[in-house]
Motif scaffolding. Structure first.
Motif, PDB file in Angstrom:
ATOM      1  N   LEU A  81      34.206  -5.406 -36.196  1.00  9.62           N
ATOM      2  CA  LEU A  81      35.486  -4.695 -35.658  1.00  9.62           C
ATOM      3  C   LEU A  81      36.166  -5.595 -34.606  1.00  9.62           C
ATOM      4  O   LEU A  81      37.606  -5.380 -34.661  1.00  9.62           O
ATOM      5  CB  LEU A  81      34.945  -3.394 -34.893  1.00  9.62           C
ATOM      6  N   CYS A  94      41.287   4.804 -34.368  1.00 13.76           N
ATOM      7  CA  CYS A  94      40.082   4.476 -35.393  1.00 13.76           C
ATOM      8  C   CYS A  94      39.428   5.821 -35.428  1.00 13.76           C
ATOM      9  O   CYS A  94      39.325   6.711 -34.825  1.00 13.76           O
ATOM     10  CB  CYS A  94      39.335   3.491 -34.871  1.00 13.76           C
ATOM     11  N   TYR A  95      38.795   6.057 -36.883  1.00 14.67           N
ATOM     12  CA  TYR A  95      37.929   7.004 -36.794  1.00 14.67           C
ATOM     13  C   TYR A  95      36.697   6.448 -37.510  1.00 14.67           C
ATOM     14  O   TYR A  95      36.151   5.551 -37.936  1.00 14.67           O
ATOM     15  CB  TYR A  95      38.381   7.902 -38.267  1.00 14.67           C
ATOM     16  N   PHE A  96      35.283   7.397 -36.860  1.00 14.86           N
ATOM     17  CA  PHE A  96      34.097   7.108 -37.073  1.00 14.86           C
ATOM     18  C   PHE A  96      33.570   8.517 -37.709  1.00 14.86           C
ATOM     19  O   PHE A  96      33.437   9.369 -37.023  1.00 14.86           O
ATOM     20  CB  PHE A  96      33.564   6.896 -35.789  1.00 14.86           C
ATOM     21  N   HIS A 125      37.256  10.351 -33.169  1.00 18.36           N
ATOM     22  CA  HIS A 125      38.376   9.492 -33.062  1.00 18.36           C
ATOM     23  C   HIS A 125      38.309   8.551 -31.806  1.00 18.36           C
ATOM     24  O   HIS A 125      37.831   9.005 -30.720  1.00 18.36           O
ATOM     25  CB  HIS A 125      39.724  10.255 -32.961  1.00 18.36           C
ATOM     26  N   THR A 128      38.772   0.799 -31.949  1.00 16.84           N
ATOM     27  CA  THR A 128      37.932  -0.170 -32.542  1.00 16.84           C
ATOM     28  C   THR A 128      36.891  -0.604 -31.414  1.00 16.84           C
ATOM     29  O   THR A 128      35.508  -1.082 -31.661  1.00 16.84           O
ATOM     30  CB  THR A 128      38.460  -1.549 -32.942  1.00 16.84           C
ATOM     31  N   ILE A 131      32.936   0.732 -30.379  1.00 16.31           N
ATOM     32  CA  ILE A 131      31.499   0.424 -30.762  1.00 16.31           C
ATOM     33  C   ILE A 131      30.872   0.084 -29.661  1.00 16.31           C
ATOM     34  O   ILE A 131      29.310   0.099 -29.891  1.00 16.31           O
ATOM     35  CB  ILE A 131      31.960  -0.825 -31.912  1.00 16.31           C
ATOM     36  N   PRO A 155      27.592   4.117 -36.710  1.00 18.65           N
ATOM     37  CA  PRO A 155      28.635   5.104 -37.376  1.00 18.65           C
ATOM     38  C   PRO A 155      28.422   4.720 -38.812  1.00 18.65           C
ATOM     39  O   PRO A 155      28.066   3.678 -39.290  1.00 18.65           O
ATOM     40  CB  PRO A 155      30.017   4.500 -37.126  1.00 18.65           C
ATOM     41  N   VAL A 158      33.610   3.472 -40.633  1.00 23.37           N
ATOM     42  CA  VAL A 158      34.691   3.322 -39.631  1.00 23.37           C
ATOM     43  C   VAL A 158      36.013   2.672 -40.266  1.00 23.37           C
ATOM     44  O   VAL A 158      35.965   2.030 -41.247  1.00 23.37           O
ATOM     45  CB  VAL A 158      34.197   2.207 -38.659  1.00 23.37           C
ATOM     46  N   TRP A 159      37.073   3.456 -40.044  1.00 17.06           N
ATOM     47  CA  TRP A 159      38.372   2.843 -40.650  1.00 17.06           C
ATOM     48  C   TRP A 159      39.642   3.089 -39.544  1.00 17.06           C
ATOM     49  O   TRP A 159      39.324   4.333 -38.871  1.00 17.06           O
ATOM     50  CB  TRP A 159      38.568   3.695 -41.964  1.00 17.06           C
ATOM     51  N   CYS A 166      37.906  -0.598 -44.219  1.00 18.27           N
ATOM     52  CA  CYS A 166      36.894   0.113 -43.954  1.00 18.27           C
ATOM     53  C   CYS A 166      35.481  -0.451 -44.058  1.00 18.27           C
ATOM     54  O   CYS A 166      35.256  -1.141 -44.889  1.00 18.27           O
ATOM     55  CB  CYS A 166      36.861   1.541 -45.232  1.00 18.27           C
TER      56      CYS A 166
END
Length: 209
Positions: A81, A94-96, A125, A128, A131, A155, A158-159, A166
């Motif tokens: 990341l 970012c979304y997890f 949400h 990065t 993490i 996770p 992750v994107w 992704c």
């Protein structure tokens, strides 16, 4: 207390693109090999690939060659990341997805979940750099004061909001799959901190028995 910006999402629309890819397709392929459509892919190996088909994990000492304990998976994803943050316009959005099968997570289980066949996920949400929360939770077992979400499992997806890349990290494989630009994948392949190999998501990699 671990500082973080993670917030559990009730709006699942940012994950709709993943759910759409699971329709009419093999759900296991999406979970382990990630979404289709990226220019390049690589695999982040948490342990080396087996030397031959059917090789058992009890035949190999994965700690061999390490001066200390090997990095936890979240730390390796953190290295990825850190590199990928420079390959998105939205590193702070970012979304997890976190698989709901783990018992240690203190998510609100009444909130809606991202659903694909055989897998349900809580959606979070953050940024990065969040993490680091996973790294601290998993580095030496359960974190005593892990914050509002407890001890978080790694996770599963992750994107960033712009979907520039992704990471797919299912519970069973010994690797995570990364889809991104050619430049981003080349950068990951050159990073000496991680064991990454170029990947063709249409070709199945070797699996441990």
């Amino acid at each position: 207390m671990v500082q973080m910006t993670l917030v559990q999402c009730s709006d699942l629309s940012p994950a709709r693109w993943l759910v759409e890819q699971s329709q009419g397709d093999d759900w296991a392929r999406l979970a382990a090999r990630g979404p289709k459509g990226y220019p390049a892919y690589s695999r982040l190996r948490f342990v080396p690939d087996p030397s031959y088909n059917g090789q058992s994990t009890n035949e190999v000492d994965f700690n061999e060659g390490h001066d200390g304990p090997p990095p936890v998976e979240a730390e390796l994803i953190g290295f990825v990341l850190a590199e990928l943050a420079g390959h998105t316009d939205t590193p702070d959005a970012c979304y997890f997805c976190v698989w709901d099968g783990w018992s240690t997570i203190k998510a609100d289980r009444a909130m809606p979940k991202v659903e694909i066949p055989n897998r349900d996920y809580f959606l979070f949400h953050g940024t990065t750099s969040d993490i680091e929360y996973w790294e601290k939770c998993n580095a030496r077992g359960a974190l005593r004061d892990a914050g509002r979400y407890g001890e978080m499992p790694d996770p599963a997806f992750v994107w960033p909001a712009d979907r520039a890349w992704c990471i797919a990290n299912d519970v069973d494989p010994h690797y995570a799959t990364i889809g991104a630009s050619i430049e981003a994948i080349e950068q990951l392949l050159a990073d000496p901190r991680i064991d990454t190999v170029a990947d063709d998501p249409q070709v199945e990699p070797p699996y441990w028995a």
